[in-house]
Write an enzyme that holds these catalytic residues in place. Structure first.
Site, PDB file in Angstrom:
ATOM      1  N   GLY A  34       0.817  -1.219   0.000  1.00  0.00           N
ATOM      2  CA  GLY A  34       0.000   0.000   0.000  1.00  0.00           C
ATOM      3  C   GLY A  34       0.838   1.251   0.000  1.00  0.00           C
ATOM      4  O   GLY A  34       2.054   1.210   0.186  1.00  0.00           O
ATOM      5  N   GLY A  36       0.323   5.361   1.445  1.00  0.00           N
ATOM      6  CA  GLY A  36      -0.559   6.314   2.135  1.00  0.00           C
ATOM      7  C   GLY A  36       0.044   7.699   2.079  1.00  0.00           C
ATOM      8  O   GLY A  36       1.060   7.922   1.409  1.00  0.00           O
ATOM      9  N   ALA A  37      -0.591   8.622   2.806  1.00  0.00           N
ATOM     10  CA  ALA A  37      -0.142  10.021   2.788  1.00  0.00           C
ATOM     11  C   ALA A  37       1.292  10.153   3.316  1.00  0.00           C
ATOM     12  O   ALA A  37       2.022  11.042   2.908  1.00  0.00           O
ATOM     13  CB  ALA A  37      -1.083  10.867   3.624  1.00  0.00           C
ATOM     14  N   GLN A  38       1.665   9.239   4.221  1.00  0.00           N
ATOM     15  CA  GLN A  38       2.990   9.401   4.838  1.00  0.00           C
ATOM     16  C   GLN A  38       4.075   8.555   4.190  1.00  0.00           C
ATOM     17  O   GLN A  38       5.241   8.725   4.494  1.00  0.00           O
ATOM     18  CB  GLN A  38       2.925   9.026   6.316  1.00  0.00           C
ATOM     19  CG  GLN A  38       2.007   9.895   7.122  1.00  0.00           C
ATOM     20  CD  GLN A  38       1.418   9.086   8.252  1.00  0.00           C
ATOM     21  OE1 GLN A  38       0.612   8.197   8.039  1.00  0.00           O
ATOM     22  NE2 GLN A  38       1.840   9.369   9.460  1.00  0.00           N
ATOM     23  N   GLY A  39       3.694   7.599   3.372  1.00  0.00           N
ATOM     24  CA  GLY A  39       4.724   6.781   2.748  1.00  0.00           C
ATOM     25  C   GLY A  39       4.235   5.401   2.375  1.00  0.00           C
ATOM     26  O   GLY A  39       3.031   5.118   2.416  1.00  0.00           O
ATOM     27  N   LYS A  56       5.150   0.279   7.875  1.00  0.00           N
ATOM     28  CA  LYS A  56       4.982   1.565   7.187  1.00  0.00           C
ATOM     29  C   LYS A  56       6.242   2.382   7.362  1.00  0.00           C
ATOM     30  O   LYS A  56       6.741   2.531   8.466  1.00  0.00           O
ATOM     31  CB  LYS A  56       3.783   2.307   7.769  1.00  0.00           C
ATOM     32  CG  LYS A  56       3.604   3.687   7.171  1.00  0.00           C
ATOM     33  CD  LYS A  56       2.173   4.182   7.213  1.00  0.00           C
ATOM     34  CE  LYS A  56       1.759   4.712   8.553  1.00  0.00           C
ATOM     35  NZ  LYS A  56       0.446   5.367   8.475  1.00  0.00           N
ATOM     36  N   ASP A 152     -11.865  11.626   9.961  1.00  0.00           N
ATOM     37  CA  ASP A 152     -11.416  11.322   8.599  1.00  0.00           C
ATOM     38  C   ASP A 152     -11.585   9.831   8.300  1.00  0.00           C
ATOM     39  O   ASP A 152     -10.749   9.233   7.627  1.00  0.00           O
ATOM     40  CB  ASP A 152      -9.953  11.768   8.442  1.00  0.00           C
ATOM     41  CG  ASP A 152      -9.505  11.776   6.974  1.00  0.00           C
ATOM     42  OD1 ASP A 152     -10.365  11.945   6.084  1.00  0.00           O
ATOM     43  OD2 ASP A 152      -8.297  11.609   6.726  1.00  0.00           O
TER      44      ASP A 152
HETATM   45  P1  AMP Z   1      -1.642   4.204   5.624  1.00  0.00           P
HETATM   46  O1  AMP Z   1      -0.431   4.913   5.130  1.00  0.00           O
HETATM   47  O2  AMP Z   1      -1.506   3.780   7.060  1.00  0.00           O
HETATM   48  O3  AMP Z   1      -2.899   4.988   5.371  1.00  0.00           O
HETATM   49  O4  AMP Z   1      -1.772   2.858   4.758  1.00  0.00           O
HETATM   50  C1  AMP Z   1      -1.891   2.894   3.346  1.00  0.00           C
HETATM   51  C2  AMP Z   1      -2.475   1.567   2.848  1.00  0.00           C
HETATM   52  O5  AMP Z   1      -1.583   0.491   3.170  1.00  0.00           O
HETATM   53  C3  AMP Z   1      -3.821   1.180   3.500  1.00  0.00           C
HETATM   54  O6  AMP Z   1      -4.917   1.776   2.837  1.00  0.00           O
HETATM   55  C4  AMP Z   1      -3.805  -0.330   3.350  1.00  0.00           C
HETATM   56  O7  AMP Z   1      -4.218  -0.703   2.063  1.00  0.00           O
HETATM   57  C5  AMP Z   1      -2.326  -0.687   3.515  1.00  0.00           C
HETATM   58  N1  AMP Z   1      -2.048  -1.046   4.926  1.00  0.00           N
HETATM   59  C6  AMP Z   1      -1.567  -0.245   5.899  1.00  0.00           C
HETATM   60  N2  AMP Z   1      -1.453  -0.915   7.077  1.00  0.00           N
HETATM   61  C7  AMP Z   1      -1.900  -2.158   6.853  1.00  0.00           C
HETATM   62  C8  AMP Z   1      -2.067  -3.332   7.674  1.00  0.00           C
HETATM   63  N3  AMP Z   1      -1.753  -3.321   8.969  1.00  0.00           N
HETATM   64  N4  AMP Z   1      -2.530  -4.445   7.094  1.00  0.00           N
HETATM   65  C9  AMP Z   1      -2.859  -4.466   5.770  1.00  0.00           C
HETATM   66  N5  AMP Z   1      -2.745  -3.391   4.959  1.00  0.00           N
HETATM   67  C10 AMP Z   1      -2.266  -2.256   5.476  1.00  0.00           C
END
Ligand code: AMP
Length: 377
Positions: A34, A36-39, A56, A152
């Protein structure tokens, strides 16, 4: 957790072509899952515990004050929480061992299979749908008990397993984030934003119920319920769908909002049978159970998607609704509140260097506690 000192190794990989992950050797089989906004986020196996984890990477989280506050808040909150439907921090790690060289933070959490946006489009039976809504409500009630209003909630912030269990993945916006003055670095999703936030009124925990209502609707129909293209369009879509709000609500809005609302045509409130007809559901009314049926789901939606927050169902009432209360488990619904979050922490006015030092100390401490790794600084 068995602290297991191990040396950093370099099982590097590219998750988007240019993100390298440098983590202790006990974490193996990394692959990207995945962004996200932070990486970037990777899956890995913790070879010490045998547990699948998500990692992450926060790259230079102190690059500006917004990122630093968000990282600090997230880490503090993830350490505070202990609820089956809210993600918690297993470990944190930085490969840099001095403040001078400090650059990256890796956060380790329990790995789930996917996020909720990947479930949208699959038609769900009532059992699955009500279980998902139940878990969101429990997790949010728990966050509220720590003084955290999420603000959010959206499908990508909720991670799920194939067995339909879910966890709320992040902790939303800090209290200090205004609505008019949205931080430019972050795109705050508009679709799930409650009417009182759009109208710049006082808001409370009910904003999270609105978001859960929008997510439930999306799980049923496969479509975003209110796909507003901007702030004003978001409001227009809400009232075009749900009808013009009551005079009592309009009277509580500020002058300019009231003037704007009064220029709009009056929309009658349609019956929810029209918004969510039989064809929207997987199960036709005749073949469903006494409590988990289309009309009960519709009633739950109608109570959560009430424009006036004073009239909207509360999280406690929602958990008592027949559509979800068959799942009621005391330790999930009424889990003791964590230590209340001290909002002053992420409202501190610090310089970038001070944030960097604070984050470094925090990571060093968690690293020592969870991975048993000691560094000189
Ligand atoms: P985040 O930066 O925390 O918003 O995560 C971005 C994306 O990574 C999420 O929308 C998920 O698809 C995936 N992801 C993050 N953490 C998890 C986790 N613990 N288990 C499975 N997928 C994750």
């Amino acid at each position: 957790m068995d602290p297991h000192p191990s040396q950093p190794t370099e099982p590097n990989l590219s998750s988007d072509g240019n993100t390298e992950f440098t983590v202790p050797g006990r974490f193996q089989n990394l692959f990207p899952i995945g962004i996200g906004a932070q990486g970037a986020v990777c899956a890995a196996l913790d070879t010490v515990t045998g547990m699948p984890v998500a990692i992450k990477k926060l790259s230079r989280p102190f690059q500006d004050v917004t990122h630093a506050k968000r990282a600090y808040r997230e880490i503090k909150l993830m350490r505070l929480v202990d609820h089956p439907f809210v993600i918690k921090l297993l470990y944190a790690y930085s490969p840099q061992t001095t403040l001078d060289t400090f650059r990256d933070i890796y956060l380790f959490t329990e790995r789930m299979d996917s996020n909720l946006s990947n479930v949208i489009g699959n038609r769900l039976d009532h059992e699955r749908l009500s279980f998902l809504v139940y878990q969101m409500l429990c997790g949010i009630k728990y966050l509220h008990s720590a003084g955290i209003i999420h603000r959010d909630l959206k499908p990508t912030n909720i991670v799920v397993r194939a067995d339909c269990s879910l966890k709320i993945l992040d902790f939303g916006l800090a209290r200090s984030v205004g609505t008019n003055f949205m931080m430019t670095q972050y795109v705050v999703t508009r679709y799930y934003r409650a009417p009182e936030v759009i109208l710049n009124m006082d808001y409370d925990t009910k904003v999270d119920i609105w978001a859960i209502g929008c997510i439930m609707a999306e799980l049923i129909t496969g479509q975003v319920l209110f796909p507003g293209t901007d702030h004003v369009d978001q409001w227009n879509k809400i009232i075009a769908t749900l009808g013009t709000p009551s005079a009592q609500l309009i009277a509580r809005t500020n002058h300019s909002a009231r003037r704007y609302i009064e220029t709009l045509p009056v929309h009658p409130k349609p019956p929810f049978e029209q918004l969510f007809p039989e064809s929207a559901f997987l199960v036709s009314e005749g073949s469903s159970s006494a409590v988990l049926n289309n009309s009960s789901a519709r009633n739950m939606l109608e109570r959560m998607l009430e424009i006036d927050p004073y009239e909207r169902i509360s999280v406690v009432e929602a958990l008592d609704h027949p559509y979800v209360n068959m799942w009621f488990q005391e330790d999930e619904v009424n889990r003791p509140a964590p230590v209340p979050y001290d909002h002053a922490l992420d409202e501190q006015e610090l310089s970038i260097d001070e944030w960097k030092a604070l984050l470094f100390r925090e990571i060093q401490e968690i690293q020592r506690q969870t991975l048993g790794m000691v560094t000189d600084n």
